[in-house]
Write a protein that holds these residues in place. Structure first.
Motif, PDB file in Angstrom:
ATOM      1  N   PHE A 154       0.815  -1.214   0.000  1.00  0.00           N
ATOM      2  CA  PHE A 154       0.000   0.000   0.000  1.00  0.00           C
ATOM      3  C   PHE A 154       0.853   1.271   0.000  1.00  0.00           C
ATOM      4  O   PHE A 154       0.345   2.366  -0.168  1.00  0.00           O
ATOM      5  CB  PHE A 154      -0.923   0.010   1.223  1.00  0.00           C
ATOM      6  CG  PHE A 154      -1.950  -1.087   1.203  1.00  0.00           C
ATOM      7  CD1 PHE A 154      -3.102  -0.944   0.444  1.00  0.00           C
ATOM      8  CD2 PHE A 154      -1.757  -2.264   1.912  1.00  0.00           C
ATOM      9  CE1 PHE A 154      -4.058  -1.949   0.423  1.00  0.00           C
ATOM     10  CE2 PHE A 154      -2.708  -3.271   1.887  1.00  0.00           C
ATOM     11  CZ  PHE A 154      -3.858  -3.121   1.136  1.00  0.00           C
ATOM     12  N   GLN A 155       2.122   1.122   0.179  1.00  0.00           N
ATOM     13  CA  GLN A 155       3.036   2.273   0.196  1.00  0.00           C
ATOM     14  C   GLN A 155       3.838   2.288  -1.113  1.00  0.00           C
ATOM     15  O   GLN A 155       5.025   1.958  -1.149  1.00  0.00           O
ATOM     16  CB  GLN A 155       3.970   2.180   1.417  1.00  0.00           C
ATOM     17  CG  GLN A 155       3.256   2.129   2.755  1.00  0.00           C
ATOM     18  CD  GLN A 155       2.514   3.414   3.057  1.00  0.00           C
ATOM     19  OE1 GLN A 155       2.937   4.504   2.667  1.00  0.00           O
ATOM     20  NE2 GLN A 155       1.376   3.294   3.736  1.00  0.00           N
ATOM     21  N   SER A 156       3.150   2.688  -2.213  1.00  0.00           N
ATOM     22  CA  SER A 156       3.792   2.637  -3.538  1.00  0.00           C
ATOM     23  C   SER A 156       4.651   3.864  -3.834  1.00  0.00           C
ATOM     24  O   SER A 156       5.557   3.811  -4.668  1.00  0.00           O
ATOM     25  CB  SER A 156       2.720   2.520  -4.633  1.00  0.00           C
ATOM     26  OG  SER A 156       1.906   3.688  -4.637  1.00  0.00           O
ATOM     27  N   GLY A 157       4.321   5.016  -3.209  1.00  0.00           N
ATOM     28  CA  GLY A 157       5.061   6.238  -3.486  1.00  0.00           C
ATOM     29  C   GLY A 157       4.458   7.105  -4.593  1.00  0.00           C
ATOM     30  O   GLY A 157       4.920   8.219  -4.838  1.00  0.00           O
ATOM     31  N   TYR A 158       3.382   6.604  -5.255  1.00  0.00           N
ATOM     32  CA  TYR A 158       2.728   7.394  -6.311  1.00  0.00           C
ATOM     33  C   TYR A 158       1.619   8.251  -5.696  1.00  0.00           C
ATOM     34  O   TYR A 158       0.774   7.731  -4.970  1.00  0.00           O
ATOM     35  CB  TYR A 158       2.145   6.478  -7.379  1.00  0.00           C
ATOM     36  CG  TYR A 158       3.221   5.727  -8.156  1.00  0.00           C
ATOM     37  CD1 TYR A 158       4.076   6.427  -9.024  1.00  0.00           C
ATOM     38  CD2 TYR A 158       3.356   4.353  -8.031  1.00  0.00           C
ATOM     39  CE1 TYR A 158       5.054   5.744  -9.727  1.00  0.00           C
ATOM     40  CE2 TYR A 158       4.331   3.668  -8.735  1.00  0.00           C
ATOM     41  CZ  TYR A 158       5.186   4.368  -9.585  1.00  0.00           C
ATOM     42  OH  TYR A 158       6.148   3.703 -10.282  1.00  0.00           O
ATOM     43  N   LEU A 159       1.580   9.546  -6.066  1.00  0.00           N
ATOM     44  CA  LEU A 159       0.621  10.484  -5.508  1.00  0.00           C
ATOM     45  C   LEU A 159      -0.803  10.135  -5.889  1.00  0.00           C
ATOM     46  O   LEU A 159      -1.710  10.238  -5.056  1.00  0.00           O
ATOM     47  CB  LEU A 159       0.948  11.912  -5.986  1.00  0.00           C
ATOM     48  CG  LEU A 159       0.098  13.031  -5.371  1.00  0.00           C
ATOM     49  CD1 LEU A 159       0.244  13.055  -3.853  1.00  0.00           C
ATOM     50  CD2 LEU A 159       0.472  14.381  -5.981  1.00  0.00           C
TER      51      LEU A 159
END
Length: 651
Positions: free
Chosen positions: A624-629
């Motif tokens: 869940f922590q992909s880094g895409y806004l």
């Protein structure tokens, strides 16, 4: 008098600390002089106290020195109770310890641990004095555990010997069993009285006598009986009563001086003294008294039998100690507390004498302890022989010797007792007289008489021990002969101990016996026609016939009664049971708990399992922590939509 009592206790401690910390710097001579002078000072002041209390110039003293702590309203004090019972123990402990210190100079002169040994035995004396002089259960327990710790150090003094390490660990573990019961007894006392002070606890006895507790639901148990039995379990460990006796014979692995000190006047007498001191508690429970009576009788007779098959000279004397402790315990169970303390005192002199005489023989035999390799030592060691003979006569209760007065008083007291188990106890202690004479004179004949069985080199170098060894033997032989004549009348029948022990009128068997007492001479005359004398004489004659006249017969009897012989040689299989059942079972249970509890539950489920759960959870959550806004914006829209939907549905 407070300064006198503090000096008695602290002088051996100070010497032990100085020698223990600075022994190498001050040297051997300074080490033994420091401890000998310190214990000698304690002995002189103890004798001064005893004489003063006897003559009335010194008053009994019961005061607290300082308060150590207060927990939940229970005051933990350090203080002294010095009455005639305490003074008797103080004088006995310090005198025997002093003789042992002097003897040690000769016995341990070539040992590399010379200074360390003197530090230990002086510390041992301090611990025993703290125990007997205490006026509360906290200090009693401190002394109780301190003598246990120092005995552990002394039994394993020669720590490079595997047998010594096994022996001191055995003593330590067996005593922990007894001490667990002892500690539970003290805890019960605090629970029901709210105090650790002797006098205050004794004042609660009338109330405790009617109280009950439920150990198991639906069954009522007498509080006073439970307390007394738990306290006595502690005494069973310290004073080596069946089945907690197994450590005492193995304590022979320590040097002979400490064997004499442990067996004669210190550690093993602690339990006897404790029960006598607690007489107001024990008198309120006939159940506890009967229990003590049976345990003591069993120890007195059956442990004496084991002395018949021992070939190690020190082990014969060790089993003699077990048997004599049984006699003292029987006296306690019969409410003859003064008889028990009287036998404790007389036994201290002649048992220390016998151990030190055995040590003198061991020195002459170049540390050979097997009696089958001795014989004929009488002409080489006359002082050792004659003092050992006097100690042996005192041990078997020969009329006129100190052991006669104390042992016969116990036998007569048990005979007069009406408590349950008294009949069995009387038969056991009376039979034990024959057994005592048989193994005692077996030792004397095998060691000092008959054919010389040592090797030629040892024979050529045989000689009497030096004065530093023989003088303590002579000084111990004197009270072994005369102390009974001087003290029996006042001690047993004259109320010498006064209020230090309390006996209910219905239990006062010594008073009943004392009605027929007419001085020491009358006692001796009575003893000459009593069964104990004839049994002792029969045992002596049997020993002479078996080990001097027909030395081939013991081997024949051992073959003919092989089952009984094996039973005695294997010490009733107590050691096998402890090793193969209790110890092996405990180790097996430990392995099961380790594998199921530690490996599978603690390590497997809790520690490693928790780590695996965290790892799995992290493996899922990190996606869940992909880094895409735009992923985070989409998640916020979905979340806001769900929140609005929940609000609308709940209105």
């Amino acid at each position: 008098m407070q300064q006198v009592y503090l000096t008695i206790v602290l002088a051996p401690l100070l010497a032990a600390v100085i020698v223990g910390l600075f022994g190498k710097r001050i040297g051997r001579a300074a080490a033994h002089w420091a401890t000998i002078l310190a214990v000698g000072l304690s002995c002189a002041l103890s004798l001064y106290t005893l004489v003063g209390l006897t003559l009335g110039t010194v008053e009994p003293w019961n005061e607290n020195v300082y308060r150590w702590a207060t927990v939940g309203g229970v005051h933990m004090q350090i203080g002294f109770l010095v009455d005639r019972l305490t003074a008797t123990m103080m004088a006995t402990v310090t005198f025997v310890s002093w003789m042992v210190h002097i003897y040690t100079v000769g016995y341990m002169r070539d040992d590399p641990g010379y200074q360390r040994f003197f530090s230990y035995i002086s510390l041992f004396t301090f611990a025993m004095l703290m125990l007997v002089m205490s006026n509360n259960f906290l200090q009693l327990f401190f002394g109780w555990e301190a003598v246990g710790v120092v005995s552990y150090l002394l039994i394993g003094f020669w720590f490079k010997r595997p047998t010594a390490i096994v022996a001191n660990m055995k003593a330590f573990l067996v005593n922990r069993v007894g001490d667990f019961g002892f500690l539970l007894g003290i805890a019960a006392i605090v629970m029901y009285t709210g105090s650790l002070d002797y006098q205050e606890v004794f004042s609660h006895v009338p109330r405790l006598s009617g109280q009950t507790m439920e150990i198991f639901q639906g069954s009522a148990w007498s509080v006073i009986s439970i307390i007394c039995i738990l306290l006595f379990i502690g005494a069973m460990g310290k004073s080596a009563q069946v089945p907690l006796h197994v450590w005492l014979p193995d304590s022979m692995e320590g040097p002979t001086p400490i064997s004499a000190l442990i067996h004669a006047a210190t550690m093993v007498t602690a339990g006897i003294f404790m029960v006598a001191r607690m007489s107001p508690l024990f008198e309120a429970s006939e159940t506890a008294l009967s229990f003590i009576l049976v345990i003591g009788a069993t120890t007195a007779f059956f442990m004496g039998l084991l002395g018949l098959v021992q070939n190690d000279i020190k082990r014969v004397v060790a089993y003699s100690t077990l048997s004599q402790l049984g006699y003292m315990t029987v006296a306690l169970g019969a409410s003859a507390y003064t008889g028990a303390i009287f036998h404790l005192m007389t036994h201290a002199f002649f048992k220390a004498l016998l151990f030190l005489a055995a040590g003198s023989v061991i020195i002459a035999m170049h540390h050979e302890q097997d009696m089958r390799k001795m014989g004929g030592l009488r002409k080489y060691m006359p002082v050792t022989y004659w003092t050992c003979l006097l100690g042996t006569l005192a041990l078997i209760g020969a009329p006129g010797f100190s052991g006669f007065f104390s042992k016969d008083a116990i036998i007569e007291a048990v005979h007069a007792s009406t408590l349950p188990g008294a009949g069995y106890a009387y038969a056991a202690v009376l039979s034990g007289v024959f057994v005592t004479a048989l193994y005692s004179f077996r030792l004397l004949f095998l060691t000092f008489h008959g054919k010389e069985r040592m090797d030629e080199h040892t024979r050529e170098h045989l000689h009497e021990s030096p004065l530093v060894v023989t003088v303590p033997l002579v000084l111990l032989a004197i009270p072994s002969v005369v102390i009974g004549w001087l003290t029996e009348d006042s001690f047993l029948f004259g109320g010498f101990l006064g209020d230090a022990v309390q006996v209910l009128p219905g239990h006062d068997v010594l008073a009943e016996f004392g009605e027929h007492f007419h001085g020491p001479v009358g006692f001796v005359q009575h003893g000459l026609v009593g069964p104990a004398f004839w049994l002792a004489l029969a045992g002596t004659i049997a020993a002479w016939f078996l080990y001097l006249k027909r030395p081939d017969l013991p081997g024949v009897l051992a073959d003919k009664f092989s089952v009984l012989y094996r039973l005695l040689v294997n010490k009733y299989y107590f050691d096998d049971f402890n090793e193969k059942v209790l110890a092996a079972g405990s180790r097996g249970l430990g392995r099961v708990l380790w594998r199921t509890g530690d490996e599978k539950i603690i390590d497997g489920a809790l520690v490693n399992g928790s780590a695996r759960v965290v790892n799995m959870t992290a493996g899922v959550v990190r996606h869940f922590q992909s880094g895409y806004l735009y992923h985070y914006a989409f998640a916020m829209i979905i979340g806001l939509t769900m929140l609005l939907g929940w609000v609308l549905l709940t209105e």
